[in-house]
Each structure stands twice: as C-alpha cells, then as structure tokens.
Design a protein around this motif. Structure first.
Motif, PDB file in Angstrom:
ATOM      1  N   ALA A 227       0.824  -1.207   0.000  1.00 36.21           N
ATOM      2  CA  ALA A 227       0.000   0.000   0.000  1.00 36.21           C
ATOM      3  C   ALA A 227       0.861   1.260   0.000  1.00 36.21           C
ATOM      4  CB  ALA A 227      -0.937  -0.006   1.211  1.00 36.21           C
ATOM      5  N   TRP A 228       1.853   1.327   0.914  1.00 42.32           N
ATOM      6  CA  TRP A 228       2.644   2.563   0.976  1.00 42.32           C
ATOM      7  C   TRP A 228       3.704   2.644  -0.129  1.00 42.32           C
ATOM      8  CZ3 TRP A 228       7.709   1.444   1.389  1.00 42.32           C
ATOM      9  CH2 TRP A 228       8.148   0.419   2.224  1.00 42.32           C
ATOM     10  N   ARG A 229       4.036   1.520  -0.749  1.00 40.34           N
ATOM     11  CA  ARG A 229       5.023   1.572  -1.832  1.00 40.34           C
ATOM     12  C   ARG A 229       4.541   2.474  -2.975  1.00 40.34           C
ATOM     13  NH1 ARG A 229       6.236  -3.782  -2.912  1.00 40.34           N
ATOM     14  NH2 ARG A 229       8.257  -3.718  -1.865  1.00 40.34           N
ATOM     15  N   GLN A 230       3.237   2.466  -3.240  1.00 42.31           N
ATOM     16  CA  GLN A 230       2.715   3.322  -4.311  1.00 42.31           C
ATOM     17  C   GLN A 230       2.951   4.799  -4.009  1.00 42.31           C
ATOM     18  OE1 GLN A 230      -1.374   2.074  -5.451  1.00 42.31           O
ATOM     19  NE2 GLN A 230      -1.061   0.338  -4.095  1.00 42.31           N
ATOM     20  N   ILE A 231       2.782   5.174  -2.736  1.00 41.51           N
ATOM     21  CA  ILE A 231       3.029   6.562  -2.331  1.00 41.51           C
ATOM     22  C   ILE A 231       4.498   6.908  -2.514  1.00 41.51           C
ATOM     23  CG2 ILE A 231       2.868   8.195  -0.417  1.00 41.51           C
ATOM     24  CD1 ILE A 231       0.696   6.377   0.783  1.00 41.51           C
ATOM     25  N   VAL A 232       5.372   6.010  -2.059  1.00 40.65           N
ATOM     26  CA  VAL A 232       6.818   6.264  -2.117  1.00 40.65           C
ATOM     27  C   VAL A 232       7.294   6.334  -3.562  1.00 40.65           C
ATOM     28  CG1 VAL A 232       9.080   5.315  -1.532  1.00 40.65           C
ATOM     29  CG2 VAL A 232       7.240   5.261   0.150  1.00 40.65           C
ATOM     30  N   VAL A 233       6.798   5.440  -4.418  1.00 41.80           N
ATOM     31  CA  VAL A 233       7.209   5.456  -5.828  1.00 41.80           C
ATOM     32  C   VAL A 233       6.800   6.766  -6.489  1.00 41.80           C
ATOM     33  CG1 VAL A 233       6.760   4.423  -8.089  1.00 41.80           C
ATOM     34  CG2 VAL A 233       7.264   2.957  -6.129  1.00 41.80           C
ATOM     35  N   PHE A 234       5.573   7.217  -6.231  1.00 38.79           N
ATOM     36  CA  PHE A 234       5.133   8.494  -6.805  1.00 38.79           C
ATOM     37  C   PHE A 234       6.015   9.643  -6.315  1.00 38.79           C
ATOM     38  CE2 PHE A 234       2.804  12.453  -6.105  1.00 38.79           C
ATOM     39  CZ  PHE A 234       2.484  12.782  -7.415  1.00 38.79           C
ATOM     40  N   ALA A 235       6.261   9.702  -4.986  1.00 44.82           N
ATOM     41  CA  ALA A 235       7.076  10.781  -4.432  1.00 44.82           C
ATOM     42  C   ALA A 235       8.499  10.741  -4.988  1.00 44.82           C
ATOM     43  CB  ALA A 235       7.100  10.701  -2.912  1.00 44.82           C
TER      44      ALA A 235
ATOM     45  N   PHE B 241      15.935  10.238  -5.188  1.00 44.83           N
ATOM     46  CA  PHE B 241      16.798   9.067  -5.390  1.00 44.83           C
ATOM     47  C   PHE B 241      16.899   8.238  -4.113  1.00 44.83           C
ATOM     48  CE2 PHE B 241      18.591  11.722  -8.892  1.00 44.83           C
ATOM     49  CZ  PHE B 241      18.300  10.845  -9.916  1.00 44.83           C
ATOM     50  N   ALA B 242      16.969   8.896  -2.951  1.00 44.95           N
ATOM     51  CA  ALA B 242      17.035   8.157  -1.696  1.00 44.95           C
ATOM     52  C   ALA B 242      15.756   7.346  -1.471  1.00 44.95           C
ATOM     53  CB  ALA B 242      17.265   9.124  -0.531  1.00 44.95           C
ATOM     54  N   LEU B 243      14.612   7.905  -1.898  1.00 42.74           N
ATOM     55  CA  LEU B 243      13.338   7.199  -1.729  1.00 42.74           C
ATOM     56  C   LEU B 243      13.250   5.939  -2.591  1.00 42.74           C
ATOM     57  CD1 LEU B 243      10.787  10.155  -1.543  1.00 42.74           C
ATOM     58  CD2 LEU B 243      11.415   8.588   0.302  1.00 42.74           C
ATOM     59  N   PHE B 244      14.028   5.881  -3.677  1.00 41.35           N
ATOM     60  CA  PHE B 244      14.037   4.661  -4.491  1.00 41.35           C
ATOM     61  C   PHE B 244      14.462   3.456  -3.658  1.00 41.35           C
ATOM     62  CE2 PHE B 244      14.539   7.347  -8.485  1.00 41.35           C
ATOM     63  CZ  PHE B 244      13.277   7.033  -8.958  1.00 41.35           C
ATOM     64  N   GLY B 245      15.396   3.667  -2.725  1.00 41.89           N
ATOM     65  CA  GLY B 245      15.831   2.573  -1.863  1.00 41.89           C
ATOM     66  C   GLY B 245      14.699   2.073  -0.986  1.00 41.89           C
ATOM     67  N   LEU B 246      13.891   3.018  -0.439  1.00 43.30           N
ATOM     68  CA  LEU B 246      12.753   2.617   0.375  1.00 43.30           C
ATOM     69  C   LEU B 246      11.710   1.897  -0.466  1.00 43.30           C
ATOM     70  CD1 LEU B 246      11.052   2.587   2.937  1.00 43.30           C
ATOM     71  CD2 LEU B 246      10.345   4.936   2.438  1.00 43.30           C
ATOM     72  N   ALA B 247      11.534   2.332  -1.717  1.00 45.37           N
ATOM     73  CA  ALA B 247      10.543   1.698  -2.596  1.00 45.37           C
ATOM     74  C   ALA B 247      10.846   0.217  -2.805  1.00 45.37           C
ATOM     75  CB  ALA B 247      10.502   2.417  -3.943  1.00 45.37           C
ATOM     76  N   ALA B 248      12.122  -0.161  -2.732  1.00 48.93           N
ATOM     77  CA  ALA B 248      12.473  -1.583  -2.874  1.00 48.93           C
ATOM     78  C   ALA B 248      11.880  -2.406  -1.742  1.00 48.93           C
ATOM     79  CB  ALA B 248      13.984  -1.750  -2.924  1.00 48.93           C
ATOM     80  N   GLY B 249      11.727  -1.787  -0.557  1.00 48.16           N
ATOM     81  CA  GLY B 249      11.102  -2.479   0.567  1.00 48.16           C
ATOM     82  C   GLY B 249      11.924  -3.587   1.178  1.00 48.16           C
ATOM     83  N   SER B 250      13.229  -3.615   0.908  1.00 43.43           N
ATOM     84  CA  SER B 250      14.104  -4.681   1.400  1.00 43.43           C
ATOM     85  C   SER B 250      15.188  -4.096   2.292  1.00 43.43           C
ATOM     86  CB  SER B 250      14.759  -5.411   0.218  1.00 43.43           C
ATOM     87  OG  SER B 250      15.553  -4.497  -0.538  1.00 43.43           O
ATOM     88  N   ALA B 251      15.891  -4.984   3.002  1.00 48.23           N
ATOM     89  CA  ALA B 251      17.005  -4.541   3.840  1.00 48.23           C
ATOM     90  C   ALA B 251      18.093  -3.902   2.983  1.00 48.23           C
ATOM     91  CB  ALA B 251      17.566  -5.719   4.633  1.00 48.23           C
ATOM     92  N   GLU B 252      18.316  -4.464   1.793  1.00 44.21           N
ATOM     93  CA  GLU B 252      19.318  -3.883   0.892  1.00 44.21           C
ATOM     94  C   GLU B 252      18.911  -2.477   0.471  1.00 44.21           C
ATOM     95  OE1 GLU B 252      18.021  -6.846   0.574  1.00 44.21           O
ATOM     96  OE2 GLU B 252      19.733  -8.158   1.003  1.00 44.21           O
ATOM     97  N   GLY B 253      17.615  -2.266   0.233  1.00 52.37           N
ATOM     98  CA  GLY B 253      17.138  -0.949  -0.159  1.00 52.37           C
ATOM     99  C   GLY B 253      17.296   0.071   0.954  1.00 52.37           C
ATOM    100  N   VAL B 254      16.966  -0.316   2.185  1.00 52.45           N
ATOM    101  CA  VAL B 254      17.130   0.586   3.330  1.00 52.45           C
ATOM    102  C   VAL B 254      18.606   0.910   3.541  1.00 52.45           C
ATOM    103  CG1 VAL B 254      16.840   0.806   5.831  1.00 52.45           C
ATOM    104  CG2 VAL B 254      15.010  -0.172   4.447  1.00 52.45           C
ATOM    105  N   ALA B 255      19.476  -0.096   3.421  1.00 51.96           N
ATOM    106  CA  ALA B 255      20.914   0.136   3.566  1.00 51.96           C
ATOM    107  C   ALA B 255      21.412   1.093   2.488  1.00 51.96           C
ATOM    108  CB  ALA B 255      21.669  -1.190   3.494  1.00 51.96           C
ATOM    109  N   ALA B 256      20.910   0.935   1.255  1.00 55.46           N
ATOM    110  CA  ALA B 256      21.305   1.830   0.169  1.00 55.46           C
ATOM    111  C   ALA B 256      20.862   3.260   0.458  1.00 55.46           C
ATOM    112  CB  ALA B 256      20.699   1.353  -1.148  1.00 55.46           C
ATOM    113  N   THR B 257      19.664   3.426   1.015  1.00 57.74           N
ATOM    114  CA  THR B 257      19.177   4.767   1.351  1.00 57.74           C
ATOM    115  C   THR B 257      20.035   5.413   2.428  1.00 57.74           C
ATOM    116  OG1 THR B 257      16.896   4.219   0.749  1.00 57.74           O
ATOM    117  CG2 THR B 257      17.208   6.055   2.258  1.00 57.74           C
TER     118      THR B 257
END
Length: 481
Positions: A268-276, A308-324
C-alpha cells in the motif's frame, strides 16, 4: 526495563539537553560576547553525544516500554546528524561577522535543541514520541530560518516555513489520530500487528496522512513548495543545516515508520513512495535548470536527491534501506561541501554573492574553490569516478534485485536530466568569460579545511570507505527488520 536502564539509552539526548540549558544560561548572563565560546561548547557536546553512541545508547534496544528505541539504525542516523549540526555551528561565526548581522549566542543553542528533537525522531518507537521529537526540531528550525531579523528575506523564510510547517504538523496529527482510532495503539509494533490482520479504509487514510506529513519534512514532491524560498532566504549556515541534518532525520524517521510500523502494508505505501520518488527526481531536475541563484539551485538539488534516496525505500528490502542510509551519508558530505563553497562566494567588501553568473571565470581567480565546486557538482550528478556515483548505483541495484527494474530505468533517465544543471555550473566556472566583479580571497582556514575534507570524502578516495560504510549501513537496516 527499569527507568534507569531506559534513561541510559537516552544519554546522547540528555547530554545535548542539559548542555543546551547550561549554554543558554551562559548566553543569558554573558551575552553575545560569549557566542563563539558557546559555539565551540556546542560542538564539544555533539562530539560527546556521538561518543555516547558507543555505549547502550548505540544498541541497547527499546526503552520506556517501547516509546524509545536505541538500535544501530538510530545510531547511524544520529552520527550523521551530529556531524552535520556541528559543521553548521562551526561555519556560522564567519558568515554572521561578514554580513553585519552579528553572531548571537542563541544560534548554537537552537542547533543543540534541534539536535535533541532529531535524536528523538530517529529513535521513536511510538507515534507520539515521533511527534514530540519532530516538533522540537521544527520549533528550533522556525527561529533559525528567520535568524537575521533585519533581513526581509530571512523573516519571510521563517514565516513561510512556520505556516507550511504548521499545516504539515496538522496533517501528520490527523493521520496519527486515524491510525490510533483504527488500530487502538500508537506503538509501532502494535500498528504493525494490526495491519497484518488486514488494512481497512480508515487505516489506509491514516497511513496516507502520516506519509504526507513526513514528506513535508524531507521536502519530497508534492510537499516541497517551501524549500526553494526558505533555502534562499535563510542565512547560508542555516540553509546548510536544513539541507543536511533534518533531511537525514526525516528520511530515517520515514524509513522506521514504513518498515517497523507499516511493514505489513508495504504494497500500500510503496505506491506513495514510488510516486514521491519519481516526482521529486523529475521536478527537482527540471525546475533547477532555469535557476539563477546558487542557493535555489541547491534547494532543487536536495529535492532531486531525496527522490533518489526514496528509491531505496521503494524496494522495501534490507538492501534498499541500507542503500538509502548510504545515500544519506554521502549526500551529507556533498551538501555540506557545496554550501561551504557558497559561503566563500562574497564580493571584495565581504557581502554574500549568490548568483550563478558570478561564478564565471572562477577557475582563474580562485582555482582551488573552482576545483571544489567542480568536485561537488560532478559528485551530486553521480558521475563516476567520484563517490557520488556509488549511492545511486546502490539504490538502483536494490530496485533491480527487488524486481522493479522498470522503475530503476526511469530513475536512471531522470539522473541524466539532473546532470545537465550540475554540468552547467562547471561550464560557467571554467569556460564562461570572467565576471566583472571578483570574489574576495579566502579568509577562513576552518572553512577551507572543511571544504578539503568534504572534497576528499566524495572524491575517488571515498571508495576506500565502502567496506565500512556497507557493513554499518546494512547493520542499521537489519535492525529495522
């Protein structure tokens, strides 16, 4: 956990709070004559708070029945916040002395109190702790934005920030009330358990309002409207602070809320993050092209980088959070270096000069400053071999690993658009005819030293820090999962 053990987790905030109150007493009795000493005292307090993260405050777990969380994720974010805040205090005296506004003793105290709020933000385990920390940070920021009281631009910046910040706080509070009403708790763990059983319309609306309120704090599109005006009007050291420490705190808070409180509703929240993320990268890149003020251009650059930092959160994974988190660490170095270079932009009478056109021919009059500008601009653009390329690669890699390769392709395309205005700055510095007015020679060894350190951090030498940065950011990310 006992009250004493819980208090031990908050040692960094206790150091900053008690230190700020003591320095405020010194300011009240000693006046502005002690301003520089108070500034160095504030820097020492930030260093002490950072050192305290090596104890229980760095990885002690939840305290106060889950209201406060001291983990490696919070420690990573706090370390970045304290470094950015300390630099913002260090470069302030020279700026205020040159502008004639006078360096007031309250400035470092406000930065300290803002640091307390940001520390609570990144360690929040409850929506109410989140709000208290966010408001403490914001109330200090409103005053800092209008610190030059006789400057109409600064007063306007403070007023705009206050009005729009109050609106964002109202939106956030409404979202908190909805989540509490439909889940029966304000604890992140309790909200996650409730969402795991199914997400209703009320919970969905609450989540949207909370994300909207937090998006304002990181100036993500469409809640970015305050950023260019506030960045341009506020004193440059304050702008450097706004563009670094609160951005890290806001992004870390968003990560914690998304993963810990709403991890059950990722789809649900991934759609918000991807748009932002897409809107921020596109608008930040396109809107910056026509800017004539260096500070406004860097404001749109910050919006672009948040995307660009939000792209990491959009992945929704530990790797994405670490990248952010890696992205935010490198972003702090690039941004602080860029704004300290802007501090060097002043005419022969010492007055600040902020137009991009004034940089024409800088390579001939100030070759060192020109080289620093070029390093920071190339790094912000993500052009290899400078270190700014690495965090962009990480967030796109996280997207591809999570199966969102079309989103990664769009992100790469928008980064090409963003590179245009960064390269325009380099072209102005090195290839345009020299501007009629020349910049004053460097007057601060401290500012010069900080520029050199930041430039080295984002140069190819920064790749040597990858093993340490990757391990600490991954440990921080796993703390959320």
């Amino acid at each position: 956990m006992s009250m004493t053990a819980s208090l031990a987790l908050t040692v960094p905030e206790l150091i900053l709070s008690i230190g700020a109150l003591l320095l405020l007493l010194v300011a009240a009795f000693g006046g502005d004559g002690f301003a520089r000493a108070i500034g160095w005292g504030a820097i020492a307090l930030f260093a002490a708070a950072g050192f305290a993260l090596t104890g229980p405050a760095g990885n002690g777990g939840p305290g106060f029945d889950g209201l406060y969380i001291a983990d490696s994720f919070a420690a990573f974010a706090k370390l970045l916040i304290y470094i950015a805040a300390a630099v913002s205090v260090a470069v302030a005296p020279g700026f205020f002395a040159r502008t004639g506004g006078g360096y007031r003793a309250e400035y470092p105290v406000l930065i300290l109190l803002s640091g307390v709020g940001m520390g609570m933000m990144v360690s929040a385990g409850d929506l109410l702790t989140l709000y208290v920390g966010l408001e403490l940070q914001s109330l200090s920021a409103y005053v800092l934005a209008s610190f030059l009281r006789r400057d109409t631009r600064s007063a306007e910046a403070g007023l705009k920030y206050f009005v729009l910040g109050a609106l964002a706080s109202g939106i956030l509070l409404y979202g908190i009330s909805l989540l509490y009403g439909f889940t029966g708790t304000t604890l992140f763990a309790g909200i996650s358990d409730s969402l795991a059983k199914g997400m209703g319309i009320g919970q969905m609306f609450g989540m949207v309002f909370v994300f909207a309120g937090l998006a304002f704090k990181i100036s993500a599109v469409p809640f970015h409207m305050w950023t260019p005006d506030v960045y341009e009007g506020a004193p440059t050291p304050v702008t450097a602070f706004f563009a670094s420490a609160p951005k890290v705190a806001g992004m870390a808070l968003l990560l914690r809320v998304a993963i810990e409180a709403m991890g059950s509703g990722t789809d649900a929240w991934r759609q918000i993050v991807v748009f932002a993320a897409l809107a921020s990268t596109i608008l930040g890149a396109v809107a910056a092209i026509g800017q004539t003020s260096m500070k406004r251009l860097l404001a749109y650059s910050s919006i672009n980088n948040v995307g660009f930092a939000l792209f990491g959160l959009a992945a929704g994974s530990a790797e994405g959070v670490a990248a952010t988190m890696t992205y935010m660490a490198v972003y702090v170095a690039m941004t602080l270096g860029s704004f300290i270079c802007v501090l060097q932009m002043r005419d022969e009478d010492g007055r600040p000069v902020e137009t991009i056109a004034s940089l024409s021919g800088l390579s001939r009059s100030r070759p060192g400053l020109a080289a620093a500008f070029a390093i920071f601009m190339f790094s912000l653009a993500g052009i290899p071999p400078l270190f700014g390329f690495w965090p962009k690669f990480l967030v796109f890699d996280a997207l591809v690993r999570a199966g969102f390769w079309p989103l990664a392709m769009v992100g790469i395309a928008t980064s090409v658009i963003g590179a245009f205005y960064y390269l325009k700055i380099v072209k102005t510095i090195y290839f345009d005819d020299p501007a009629p007015a020349r910049f004053a020679p460097a007057a601060s060894k401290l500012e010069g030293g900080l520029i050199v350190l930041a430039a080295l951090a984002v140069s190819p030498l920064g790749y040597l820090a990858i093993p340490l940065l990757d391990s600490t950011s991954m440990a921080a990310a796993r703390a959320l999962f």
